[in-house]
Design a protein around this motif. Structure first.
Motif, PDB file in Angstrom:
ATOM      1  N   GLU A 158      24.636  47.945  24.754  1.00 56.36           N
ATOM      2  CA  GLU A 158      24.711  46.817  25.287  1.00 56.36           C
ATOM      3  C   GLU A 158      24.965  46.557  26.882  1.00 56.36           C
ATOM      4  O   GLU A 158      24.988  47.794  27.534  1.00 56.36           O
ATOM      5  N   ALA A 159      24.807  45.393  27.267  1.00 48.48           N
ATOM      6  CA  ALA A 159      24.961  45.265  28.760  1.00 48.48           C
ATOM      7  C   ALA A 159      26.357  45.590  29.214  1.00 48.48           C
ATOM      8  O   ALA A 159      27.134  45.402  28.667  1.00 48.48           O
ATOM      9  N   THR A 160      26.271  46.128  30.327  1.00 44.20           N
ATOM     10  CA  THR A 160      27.568  46.635  31.191  1.00 44.20           C
ATOM     11  C   THR A 160      28.298  45.614  31.257  1.00 44.20           C
ATOM     12  O   THR A 160      27.846  44.686  31.834  1.00 44.20           O
ATOM     13  N   THR A 161      29.756  45.311  31.099  1.00 34.52           N
ATOM     14  CA  THR A 161      30.442  44.171  31.436  1.00 34.52           C
ATOM     15  C   THR A 161      31.526  44.647  32.454  1.00 34.52           C
ATOM     16  O   THR A 161      31.908  45.679  32.661  1.00 34.52           O
ATOM     17  N   PHE A 162      31.947  43.659  33.263  1.00 29.77           N
ATOM     18  CA  PHE A 162      32.725  43.758  34.537  1.00 29.77           C
ATOM     19  C   PHE A 162      33.698  42.623  34.493  1.00 29.77           C
ATOM     20  O   PHE A 162      33.473  41.484  34.228  1.00 29.77           O
ATOM     21  N   GLU A 163      35.226  43.209  34.484  1.00 27.98           N
ATOM     22  CA  GLU A 163      35.847  42.058  34.372  1.00 27.98           C
ATOM     23  C   GLU A 163      37.064  42.149  35.209  1.00 27.98           C
ATOM     24  O   GLU A 163      37.500  43.376  35.642  1.00 27.98           O
ATOM     25  N   THR A 164      37.449  41.214  35.793  1.00 29.41           N
ATOM     26  CA  THR A 164      38.566  41.071  36.921  1.00 29.41           C
ATOM     27  C   THR A 164      39.543  40.033  36.446  1.00 29.41           C
ATOM     28  O   THR A 164      39.320  39.120  35.874  1.00 29.41           O
ATOM     29  N   ASP A 165      40.931  40.454  36.504  1.00 30.08           N
ATOM     30  CA  ASP A 165      41.871  39.499  36.232  1.00 30.08           C
ATOM     31  C   ASP A 165      42.327  38.534  37.446  1.00 30.08           C
ATOM     32  O   ASP A 165      43.307  37.556  37.313  1.00 30.08           O
ATOM     33  N   LYS A 166      41.677  38.732  38.628  1.00 28.21           N
ATOM     34  CA  LYS A 166      41.989  38.003  39.803  1.00 28.21           C
ATOM     35  C   LYS A 166      40.697  37.633  40.383  1.00 28.21           C
ATOM     36  O   LYS A 166      39.829  38.272  40.262  1.00 28.21           O
TER      37      LYS A 166
ATOM     38  N   GLU B 126      31.485  42.827  48.154  1.00 27.98           N
ATOM     39  CA  GLU B 126      30.506  42.967  49.577  1.00 27.98           C
ATOM     40  C   GLU B 126      30.860  41.531  50.194  1.00 27.98           C
ATOM     41  O   GLU B 126      29.807  41.138  50.617  1.00 27.98           O
ATOM     42  N   GLY B 127      32.099  40.854  50.118  1.00 24.91           N
ATOM     43  CA  GLY B 127      32.138  39.828  51.138  1.00 24.91           C
ATOM     44  C   GLY B 127      31.979  38.569  50.447  1.00 24.91           C
ATOM     45  O   GLY B 127      32.273  37.411  51.014  1.00 24.91           O
ATOM     46  N   LYS B 128      31.464  38.463  49.261  1.00 26.74           N
ATOM     47  CA  LYS B 128      31.327  37.051  48.382  1.00 26.74           C
ATOM     48  C   LYS B 128      32.324  36.965  47.238  1.00 26.74           C
ATOM     49  O   LYS B 128      32.597  38.185  46.358  1.00 26.74           O
ATOM     50  N   THR B 129      32.696  35.883  47.228  1.00 29.04           N
ATOM     51  CA  THR B 129      33.854  35.527  46.202  1.00 29.04           C
ATOM     52  C   THR B 129      33.534  35.533  44.735  1.00 29.04           C
ATOM     53  O   THR B 129      32.415  35.140  44.356  1.00 29.04           O
ATOM     54  N   LEU B 130      34.145  36.438  43.885  1.00 31.47           N
ATOM     55  CA  LEU B 130      33.654  36.384  42.452  1.00 31.47           C
ATOM     56  C   LEU B 130      34.995  36.045  41.616  1.00 31.47           C
ATOM     57  O   LEU B 130      36.039  36.599  41.693  1.00 31.47           O
ATOM     58  N   PRO B 131      35.069  34.804  41.097  1.00 34.48           N
ATOM     59  CA  PRO B 131      36.208  34.273  40.325  1.00 34.48           C
ATOM     60  C   PRO B 131      36.723  35.312  39.260  1.00 34.48           C
ATOM     61  O   PRO B 131      35.809  36.061  38.549  1.00 34.48           O
ATOM     62  N   ALA B 132      38.059  35.440  38.866  1.00 32.51           N
ATOM     63  CA  ALA B 132      38.381  36.194  37.999  1.00 32.51           C
ATOM     64  C   ALA B 132      37.759  35.931  36.368  1.00 32.51           C
ATOM     65  O   ALA B 132      37.263  34.660  36.216  1.00 32.51           O
ATOM     66  N   GLY B 133      37.402  36.868  35.694  1.00 31.49           N
ATOM     67  CA  GLY B 133      36.533  36.530  34.369  1.00 31.49           C
ATOM     68  C   GLY B 133      35.766  37.799  34.126  1.00 31.49           C
ATOM     69  O   GLY B 133      36.122  38.909  34.719  1.00 31.49           O
ATOM     70  N   LYS B 134      35.157  37.707  33.023  1.00 33.19           N
ATOM     71  CA  LYS B 134      34.119  38.818  32.445  1.00 33.19           C
ATOM     72  C   LYS B 134      32.949  38.322  32.550  1.00 33.19           C
ATOM     73  O   LYS B 134      32.436  37.241  32.262  1.00 33.19           O
ATOM     74  N   TYR B 135      32.050  39.248  33.178  1.00 30.51           N
ATOM     75  CA  TYR B 135      30.780  39.071  33.584  1.00 30.51           C
ATOM     76  C   TYR B 135      29.763  40.113  32.952  1.00 30.51           C
ATOM     77  O   TYR B 135      30.172  41.342  32.795  1.00 30.51           O
ATOM     78  N   GLY B 136      28.622  39.811  32.804  1.00 33.85           N
ATOM     79  CA  GLY B 136      27.346  40.621  32.516  1.00 33.85           C
ATOM     80  C   GLY B 136      27.059  41.421  33.997  1.00 33.85           C
ATOM     81  O   GLY B 136      27.199  40.724  34.948  1.00 33.85           O
ATOM     82  N   PHE B 137      27.026  42.586  33.984  1.00 37.42           N
ATOM     83  CA  PHE B 137      27.094  43.611  35.334  1.00 37.42           C
ATOM     84  C   PHE B 137      25.568  44.230  35.026  1.00 37.42           C
ATOM     85  O   PHE B 137      25.297  45.001  34.365  1.00 37.42           O
ATOM     86  N   PHE B 138      24.764  43.751  36.116  1.00 38.74           N
ATOM     87  CA  PHE B 138      23.470  44.027  36.186  1.00 38.74           C
ATOM     88  C   PHE B 138      23.001  44.827  37.582  1.00 38.74           C
ATOM     89  O   PHE B 138      23.837  44.316  38.638  1.00 38.74           O
TER      90      PHE B 138
END
Length: 177
Positions: A82-90, A95-107
């Motif tokens: 399965e695709a790797t998932t990346f999750e952040t609670d905040k 690398e300087g770009k904003t990533l909102p809290a949530g669960k994402y596919g990580f590629f």
């Protein structure tokens, strides 16, 4: 011709055997050649969790353009199965770009001198076969480094400074604040 009667008990037993056989045939994910793994930790106030399949090198070329594992210049699920998932609670900065809290596919798109790191809105997908760039929420660049040791199995570490992907003789640090 003699007719064989099937009782309710026999039918239920047969259904139970079929379900057991199907479960056995699919196998336990832990018994896969690339078993599931998880890395989790804190970066600042955020808890980061990465779920991935952990493949082994097994003497194969990993990072070459001709590799079937993670070829240069092609979208890679950054793990196996399965695709790797990346999750952040905040909300975080990657690398300087904003990533909102949530669960994402990580590629990632590996390269010899630089990698593209991708956070995609579709976390649950098989591999990168249905990866859709239009669903990317954040893309950043990161520079790989030579690992101090051989890493037979793919592993992720969540450190106080971000995330590090380690496999074969490569480490990819990804800065997070």
């Amino acid at each position: 011709m003699k007719r064989i009667g099937v009782t309710r008990t026999m039918a239920l037993t047969l259904v139970g055997l079929l379900v057991s056989l199907m479960t056995w045939a699919q196998g336990d994910k832990a018994n896969r050649p690339s078993p599931p793994a998880m890395a989790s930790g804190k970066v600042g106030a955020a808890t980061i969790t990465i779920n991935y399949g952990s493949p082994s090198v097994k003497g194969r070329p990993v990072w070459e353009a001709t590799s079937t594992l993670a070829p240069y210049g092609k979208v890679w699920r950054s793990g196996a199965n399965e695709a790797t998932t990346f999750e952040t609670d905040k909300d975080i900065k990657v690398e300087g770009k904003t990533l909102p809290a949530g669960k994402y596919g990580f590629f990632t798109i590996p390269g010899e001198k630089e990698w593209t790191v991708i956070f995609n809105k579709v976390p649950n997908q098989w591999g990168a076969f249905k990866y859709d760039q239009a669903q990317d929420i954040v893309r950043v660049m990161a520079k790989p480094a030579k690992s101090a040791q051989m890493n037979e199995r793919l592993v992720y570490d969540v450190t106080g400074k971000g995330v590090v992907l380690k496999w074969e003789h490569v480490e990819l640090p990804i800065a997070i604040q």
